[in-house]
Design an enzyme around this catalytic site. Structure first.
Site, short mmCIF file in Angstrom:
data_model
loop_
_atom_site.label_atom_id
_atom_site.label_comp_id
_atom_site.label_asym_id
_atom_site.label_seq_id
_atom_site.Cartn_x
_atom_site.Cartn_y
_atom_site.Cartn_z
N LYS A 244 0.82 -1.21 0.00
CA LYS A 244 0.00 0.00 0.00
C LYS A 244 0.86 1.27 0.00
O LYS A 244 0.36 2.34 -0.34
CB LYS A 244 -0.95 0.01 1.19
CG LYS A 244 -0.28 0.15 2.55
CD LYS A 244 -1.30 0.15 3.68
CE LYS A 244 -0.65 0.23 5.05
NZ LYS A 244 0.11 1.48 5.24
N ASP A 245 2.14 1.16 0.37
CA ASP A 245 3.02 2.33 0.39
C ASP A 245 3.62 2.65 -0.96
O ASP A 245 4.22 3.72 -1.13
CB ASP A 245 4.16 2.12 1.39
CG ASP A 245 3.68 2.04 2.84
OD1 ASP A 245 2.63 2.62 3.14
OD2 ASP A 245 4.38 1.39 3.65
N THR B 184 -5.83 8.12 14.22
CA THR B 184 -5.44 7.57 12.92
C THR B 184 -4.78 8.66 12.11
O THR B 184 -5.20 9.82 12.16
CB THR B 184 -6.64 7.00 12.13
OG1 THR B 184 -6.18 6.60 10.82
CG2 THR B 184 -7.76 8.02 11.97
N ARG C 122 -7.96 8.47 4.49
CA ARG C 122 -8.98 7.48 4.09
C ARG C 122 -9.80 7.02 5.27
O ARG C 122 -11.04 6.95 5.20
CB ARG C 122 -8.27 6.28 3.44
CG ARG C 122 -9.19 5.07 3.22
CD ARG C 122 -8.37 3.85 2.82
NE ARG C 122 -7.42 3.45 3.85
CZ ARG C 122 -7.71 2.69 4.90
NH1 ARG C 122 -8.95 2.26 5.09
NH2 ARG C 122 -6.78 2.38 5.78
N ARG C 123 -9.13 6.71 6.38
CA ARG C 123 -9.86 6.27 7.57
C ARG C 123 -10.66 7.42 8.18
O ARG C 123 -11.82 7.24 8.59
CB ARG C 123 -8.88 5.70 8.60
CG ARG C 123 -8.28 4.36 8.22
CD ARG C 123 -7.21 3.93 9.19
NE ARG C 123 -6.65 2.61 8.87
CZ ARG C 123 -5.40 2.26 9.04
NH1 ARG C 123 -4.53 3.14 9.53
NH2 ARG C 123 -4.99 1.06 8.72
N ARG D 246 1.11 9.48 14.40
CA ARG D 246 2.15 8.77 13.66
C ARG D 246 2.81 7.80 14.61
O ARG D 246 2.61 7.85 15.82
CB ARG D 246 3.19 9.77 13.13
CG ARG D 246 2.76 10.64 11.97
CD ARG D 246 2.69 9.88 10.65
NE ARG D 246 3.85 9.04 10.42
CZ ARG D 246 5.03 9.46 9.97
NH1 ARG D 246 5.22 10.74 9.71
NH2 ARG D 246 6.04 8.62 9.76
N ARG E 198 1.31 3.54 18.89
CA ARG E 198 -0.11 3.87 18.73
C ARG E 198 -0.97 3.19 19.79
O ARG E 198 -1.84 3.81 20.38
CB ARG E 198 -0.56 3.48 17.31
CG ARG E 198 0.16 4.26 16.23
CD ARG E 198 -0.36 3.92 14.85
NE ARG E 198 0.49 4.55 13.82
CZ ARG E 198 0.05 4.90 12.63
NH1 ARG E 198 -1.20 4.70 12.28
NH2 ARG E 198 0.88 5.45 11.76
N CYS F 180 -1.16 7.36 -2.21
CA CYS F 180 -1.49 6.35 -1.21
C CYS F 180 -2.05 6.96 0.07
O CYS F 180 -2.55 6.24 0.94
CB CYS F 180 -0.27 5.48 -0.90
SG CYS F 180 1.14 6.38 -0.24
#
Length: 329
Positions: free
Chosen positions: A99-100, A143, A147-148, A165, A171, A258
């Site tokens: 995904k990166d 987050t 997108r989220r 981050r 996290r 992305c």
């Protein structure tokens, strides 16, 4: 165990440590998750080919900077240093979270293999074992992904989205320490770290579609290296590659990076005349108030055409305008 680890400075000498045989130097980010993923790849490559491997940790801009990904440009911040090391001949194989990867093909580098994909869904890790819907109004949810943020905002739960981050430990610690009520993470990462039981909810893609390519790994080699064919034969999974190809073609056609508010998930499903690809996608405004959602099915052997046709439908419905909107300040 044939996988060892070396510093980048020592990589050149150690690669020639075994006369007459090749040691495959695998470039990896230094985080616990990245090293776990790369070790798995290394062990499988050794098991299936007999090649000796070693890990070469490489620091990327995305690892060093604490800026939000969107401010750093998002696309490629975890990738470019590994690719540079490949092209300089300091490593032979780079392991990325797919995904990166930027959608534009890099010159001189081949995507040798996409191994079988982990569960691509997002998960919630919340205090007191709560789900996202059980959190009280105003609860803080961490987050760093637009997108989220957009998709959770669209659910209208009244939670407060907080940009964060850091690695998985960092996290989750924000929840354990009471700084946040919950964080949203990729299930694949938790599973690879052996921590999937810490998730308090797995988010249904009907509500929150994952990032294109989420849950999959990308193994890159120099395009002119014989290792490309060896890695492809040993580790490439054709159904996974077809699915992520649809998702990445869609992302490219939408001209979205992305870190854009775009979700997509392709799966292999039984069609009328055999297996086919089925894909769902969403493009949202940053605040989640507007969205273009579409799904489509197509032949398993032509993922590029399916990705392009679905993107064309979404663009016709205004997806590009939503993606290009700036978040409200």
């Amino acid at each position: 165990m044939t996988t060892t680890e070396t510093s980048l400075q020592d990589a050149g000498t150690s690669a020639a440590a075994t006369p007459g045989s090749r040691v495959v130097r695998i470039g990896t980010r230094a985080s616990a998750l990245a090293r776990t993923q790369s070790t798995t790849v290394a062990d499988l490559l050794t098991e299936r080919t007999g090649l000796v491997t070693e890990l070469v940790p490489i620091s990327t801009h995305g690892d060093v900077s604490r800026e939000p990904l969107a401010q750093m440009g998002g696309t490629g911040v975890f990738v470019s240093a590994l690719r540079d090391a490949l092209l300089r001949g300091e490593v032979d194989l780079a392991v990325h979270s797919l995904k990166d990867l930027p959608t534009a093909p890099p010159e001189g580098i081949a995507l040798a293999a996409v191994p079988p994909r982990e569960d691509p869904r997002d998960v919630v890790v919340a205090r007191d074992g709560l789900t996202l819907g059980e959190l009280p109004q105003g609860a803080t949810v961490g987050t760093g992904a637009p997108r989220r943020v957009a998709q959770i905002e669209a659910l209208g739960l009244g939670v407060q989205l907080v940009g964060i981050r850091g690695n998985v430990d960092t996290r989750i610690a924000k929840v354990r320490d009471g700084e946040l009520d919950a964080v949203v993470l990729a299930r694949a990462g938790l599973n690879r770290l052996g921590r999937v039981e810490e998730a308090t909810e797995v988010l249904d893609p009907i509500q929150v579609l994952p990032a294109p390519g989420q849950g999959a790994l990308a193994l890159e080699c120099r395009a002119d290296d014989d290792l490309v064919a060896i890695v492809a034969t040993a580790l490439d999974d054709a159904p996974t590659r077809a699915c992520v190809t649809v998702e990445r073609v869609l992302l490219a056609e939408l001209e979205a990076g992305c870190s854009a508010p775009v979700g997509a998930l392709a799966e292999v499903a039984m069609g009328e005349v055999g297996d086919e690809l089925w894909v769902r996608a969403v493009a949202l405004s940053p605040d989640g108030t507007l969205a273009v959602r579409r799904s489509a099915a197509g032949p398993l052997d032509d993922p590029v055409a399916l990705g392009r046709s679905l993107a064309a439908e979404m663009l016709a419905d205004g997806a590009a305008d939503l993606i290009s909107e700036r978040p409200a300040t």
